[in-house]
Design a protein around this motif. Structure first.
Motif, PDB file in Angstrom:
ATOM      1  N   ARG A  98     -29.990  53.181  67.268  1.00 16.80           N
ATOM      2  CA  ARG A  98     -28.508  52.783  67.932  1.00 16.80           C
ATOM      3  C   ARG A  98     -28.212  50.457  67.598  1.00 16.80           C
ATOM      4  N   ILE A  99     -26.770  50.166  66.935  1.00 16.19           N
ATOM      5  CA  ILE A  99     -27.333  48.688  66.640  1.00 16.19           C
ATOM      6  C   ILE A  99     -27.130  48.446  67.893  1.00 16.19           C
ATOM      7  N   LEU A 100     -27.426  47.533  68.768  1.00 18.65           N
ATOM      8  CA  LEU A 100     -26.524  47.221  70.318  1.00 18.65           C
ATOM      9  C   LEU A 100     -26.213  45.331  69.894  1.00 18.65           C
ATOM     10  N   PRO A 101     -25.534  44.717  70.278  1.00 14.15           N
ATOM     11  CA  PRO A 101     -25.244  43.659  69.492  1.00 14.15           C
ATOM     12  C   PRO A 101     -25.724  42.916  71.531  1.00 14.15           C
ATOM     13  N   GLY A 102     -25.603  41.771  71.462  1.00  9.50           N
ATOM     14  CA  GLY A 102     -26.069  41.208  72.178  1.00  9.50           C
ATOM     15  C   GLY A 102     -24.328  41.176  73.454  1.00  9.50           C
ATOM     16  N   SER A 103     -23.463  40.051  72.451  1.00  4.90           N
ATOM     17  CA  SER A 103     -22.712  39.784  73.344  1.00  4.90           C
ATOM     18  C   SER A 103     -20.700  40.089  72.625  1.00  4.90           C
ATOM     19  N   SER A 104     -21.364  40.311  71.994  1.00  4.70           N
ATOM     20  CA  SER A 104     -19.870  41.743  71.341  1.00  4.70           C
ATOM     21  C   SER A 104     -19.860  42.645  70.590  1.00  4.70           C
ATOM     22  N   SER A 105     -18.763  43.017  69.809  1.00  2.00           N
ATOM     23  CA  SER A 105     -19.218  44.696  68.939  1.00  2.00           C
ATOM     24  C   SER A 105     -19.628  44.458  67.957  1.00  2.00           C
ATOM     25  N   MET A 106     -20.078  43.380  67.661  1.00  2.00           N
ATOM     26  CA  MET A 106     -20.346  42.493  66.176  1.00  2.00           C
ATOM     27  C   MET A 106     -21.880  41.717  66.236  1.00  2.00           C
ATOM     28  N   VAL A 107     -22.844  42.498  65.480  1.00  2.00           N
ATOM     29  CA  VAL A 107     -24.042  41.007  65.639  1.00  2.00           C
ATOM     30  C   VAL A 107     -23.654  40.334  64.736  1.00  2.00           C
ATOM     31  N   GLN A 108     -24.022  38.936  65.930  1.00  2.00           N
ATOM     32  CA  GLN A 108     -23.718  37.487  65.406  1.00  2.00           C
ATOM     33  C   GLN A 108     -25.456  37.154  64.791  1.00  2.00           C
ATOM     34  N   GLY A 109     -24.992  35.864  64.639  1.00  2.00           N
ATOM     35  CA  GLY A 109     -26.327  34.632  64.526  1.00  2.00           C
ATOM     36  C   GLY A 109     -26.620  35.685  63.366  1.00  2.00           C
ATOM     37  N   LYS A 140     -21.009  53.882  61.831  1.00  2.00           N
ATOM     38  CA  LYS A 140     -20.218  52.885  62.839  1.00  2.00           C
ATOM     39  C   LYS A 140     -21.628  52.206  63.559  1.00  2.00           C
ATOM     40  N   GLU A 141     -22.724  52.182  63.484  1.00  2.00           N
ATOM     41  CA  GLU A 141     -23.840  51.846  63.935  1.00  2.00           C
ATOM     42  C   GLU A 141     -23.965  50.393  62.681  1.00  2.00           C
ATOM     43  N   ILE A 142     -24.030  50.971  61.775  1.00  2.00           N
ATOM     44  CA  ILE A 142     -24.160  49.705  60.633  1.00  2.00           C
ATOM     45  C   ILE A 142     -23.019  49.145  60.287  1.00  2.00           C
ATOM     46  N   MET A 143     -21.610  49.059  60.330  1.00  2.00           N
ATOM     47  CA  MET A 143     -20.334  48.457  60.232  1.00  2.00           C
ATOM     48  C   MET A 143     -21.035  47.020  61.607  1.00  2.00           C
ATOM     49  N   LYS A 169     -24.690  60.748  57.804  1.00  2.00           N
ATOM     50  CA  LYS A 169     -23.947  61.471  57.118  1.00  2.00           C
ATOM     51  C   LYS A 169     -22.747  61.237  56.768  1.00  2.00           C
ATOM     52  N   SER A 170     -22.872  59.822  56.239  1.00  2.00           N
ATOM     53  CA  SER A 170     -21.466  58.844  55.239  1.00  2.00           C
ATOM     54  C   SER A 170     -21.336  58.120  55.640  1.00  2.00           C
ATOM     55  N   VAL A 171     -20.818  56.975  54.712  1.00  2.00           N
ATOM     56  CA  VAL A 171     -20.377  55.825  54.793  1.00  2.00           C
ATOM     57  C   VAL A 171     -18.684  55.618  54.415  1.00  2.00           C
ATOM     58  N   PHE A 172     -18.230  54.656  55.411  1.00  2.00           N
ATOM     59  CA  PHE A 172     -17.008  54.636  54.698  1.00  2.00           C
ATOM     60  C   PHE A 172     -16.963  52.626  55.193  1.00  2.00           C
ATOM     61  N   TYR A 173     -15.509  52.099  54.275  1.00  2.00           N
ATOM     62  CA  TYR A 173     -15.238  50.940  54.856  1.00  2.00           C
ATOM     63  C   TYR A 173     -13.783  50.378  54.667  1.00  2.00           C
ATOM     64  N   PRO A 174     -13.479  49.826  55.869  1.00  2.80           N
ATOM     65  CA  PRO A 174     -12.521  49.620  56.701  1.00  2.80           C
ATOM     66  C   PRO A 174     -11.070  49.057  55.295  1.00  2.80           C
TER      67      PRO A 174
END
Length: 494
Positions: A209-220, A238-241, A260-265
């Motif tokens: 899992r990608i666990l950002p610090g203070s928001s839903s997205m990795v910042q910095g 969704k973890e990669i997003m 298992k899959s890839v998507f782009y919004p």
């Protein structure tokens, strides 16, 4: 790794050690104290290679928890080594044994056998792979003493969880943390110190899992251009997003995960920053996805939505494995409009043109039986127009257009079987409706191979391996085989 000249016998839980006399046998101290039934103090070690004697318990008493049933053992302190310091290692490697003051500097010998002084201030790259480091404070101290350091490799050092504030490492640009046990939470904490990092490698750390610090997205990570997450356990795109707002990210390595899959919004959605309005993965150019579990064409088509993606690796996924219902290289090229490098091989203009025309021919042949299939080919109309191919899709019961179905194709046949002998290549004009089974029969006649069971392969430009034509009922048209194609004639192995 070198032996400490005078091994110290003070050990603590969490310390990295190696066996005296064997610097490659490395483990982590899990217990220091008495063991029931035995005298004096013992050190409980969990060995990295799993070659111990028990799981941390002996005679029914548990002293620690080893990672496996037989990776732990108890060792006397004098049979363990704590390693040496970086300075001791550098002095051992570069310092003269002479006691004269003028010879007491560290040096290397040049090609002309002249001494060249070595100064720690000049070190720009430091490889500490496979040592006994475990504490981040020690890493910080090392970096602080090397102001010119730009690259540090800590691979195969089992790092303890980040506990206290690390020194600001403003000059470090490349950090390699492969097989260190670091998870993404640790990466987030390290980000505060690595303010100018450009490359981060965290392979083989069981990250899921990608666990950002203070928001839903990795910042910095304002300067991060390359992120290597290969050999981990990520199974949801969704973890990669969560990485999609790293605005400088150009290279993302995800080989050997479980995706298992890839998507782009389509419209960015909540993946687009409200503050910066950066499109997801705005500057991503290289995406490596080999050896995952991607099996759907929708994932392939979604790659067209990445704004600047030109290099993609998809090998060893179900979607590229013909044995598991995957598609050949020419289909991938035709569906991926902007890709310039596929699976490490350049897509030349000639290969792109041939692949797209061949793909259109393949789709048309399938529409004859199933007109609804057009929905599964989003680039079909575009490619028809680009290559000036007649817009004649058959309705149910109609015949395939004359220009496609009944034209003759120029096919070159090359014998490659070991026992076939040297036979000259033949170029034949064949109907596009010729099946693989019929072509095998013709090859028996053309090359006088009556007693052999044949296999046919299509040699494709840009592909390192020819494609096996294993369905005898498929026609050249069904397979998208076009003019001037090369087919290899081989024999079935006995």
């Amino acid at each position: 790794m070198q032996e400490s000249p005078e091994p110290r016998h003070e050990f603590w839980v969490g310390q990295r050690v190696h066996a005296s006399g064997d610097s490659q046998r490395i483990g982590t101290v899990k217990y220091v104290g008495p063991v029931e039934g035995y005298s004096d103090t013992w050190v409980g070690v969990d060995w990295d290679n799993g070659e111990g004697k028990h799981d941390g318990s002996i005679n029914g008493v548990r002293y620690f928890h080893a990672k496996s049933e037989r990776s732990g053992s108890f060792v006397r302190a004098h049979n363990l080594n704590q390693g040496i310091s970086l300075l001791e290692s550098l002095e051992s490697r570069y310092k003269s044994e002479s006691t004269k003051d003028e010879d007491d500097d560290m040096f290397v010998l040049s090609t002309s056998n002249q001494r060249v002084s070595v100064q720690l201030l000049d070190i720009k790259e430091l490889d500490l792979t496979g040592n006994l480091l475990s504490e981040w404070k020690d890493v910080g101290t090392i970096c602080e003493q090397l102001p010119a350091l730009r690259t540090i490799n800590l691979s195969n050092n089992l790092m303890s969880p980040y506990k206290s504030k690390l020194l600001l490492l403003k000059n470090i640009q490349v950090v390699v943390l492969n097989n260190t046990g670091v998870d993404w939470e640790q990466v987030e904490l390290l980000r505060q110190s690595l303010t100018t990092i450009e490359e981060l490698h965290v392979m083989g750390n069981s990250i899921s899992r990608i666990l950002p610090g203070s928001s839903s997205m990795v910042q910095g990570f304002d300067y991060l251009r390359l992120l290597n997450l290969e050999d981990n356990c990520i199974d949801e795109w969704k973890e990669i997003m969560k990485l999609s707002q790293l605005r400088c990210l150009e290279k993302l390595y995800l080989n050997n995960n479980c995706l298992k899959s890839v998507f782009y919004p389509d419209n960015g959605g909540h993946y687009e920053s409200e503050v910066t309005c950066y499109k997801p993965f705005q500057n991503l150019r290289h995406l490596l996805l080999a050896n995952n579990n991607i099996s759907d064409l929708a994932s392939i088509d979604s790659l067209n939505l990445f704004p600047n993606l030109v290099d993609i690796r998809l090998s060893d996924n179900p979607i590229t494995d013909s044995g598991r219902g995957g598609v050949p290289r020419f289909v991938l090229i035709a569906r991926l409009a902007k890709i310039q490098i596929l699976n490490g091989s350049e897509v030349t203009p000639r290969e792109r043109k041939d692949s797209e025309i061949r793909y259109v021919r393949l789709v048309v042949s399938r529409l004859h039986a199933s007109p609804e299939e057009i929905k599964q080919h989003p680039r079909f109309y575009e490619l028809e127009k680009i290559h000036g191919i007649e817009d004649e899709r058959p309705s149910i019961g109609a015949t395939v257009p004359q220009t496609i179905s009944s034209g003759l194709l120029s096919i070159t046949l090359n014998c490659v079987g070991a026992s076939m002998g040297e036979k000259p290549s033949l170029t034949k004009k064949l109907p596009a409706t010729t099946t693989v089974g019929k072509l095998k029969f013709l090859c028996e006649s053309f090359f006088k191979l009556k007693s052999m069971k044949l296999k046919l392969y299509l040699r494709e430009e840009g592909s390192p391996f020819p494609m096996l034509l294993d369905n005898d009922t498929s026609s050249l048209m069904d397979l998208g085989i076009g003019n001037d194609s090369i087919i290899l004639v081989d024999e079935e192995s006995s």
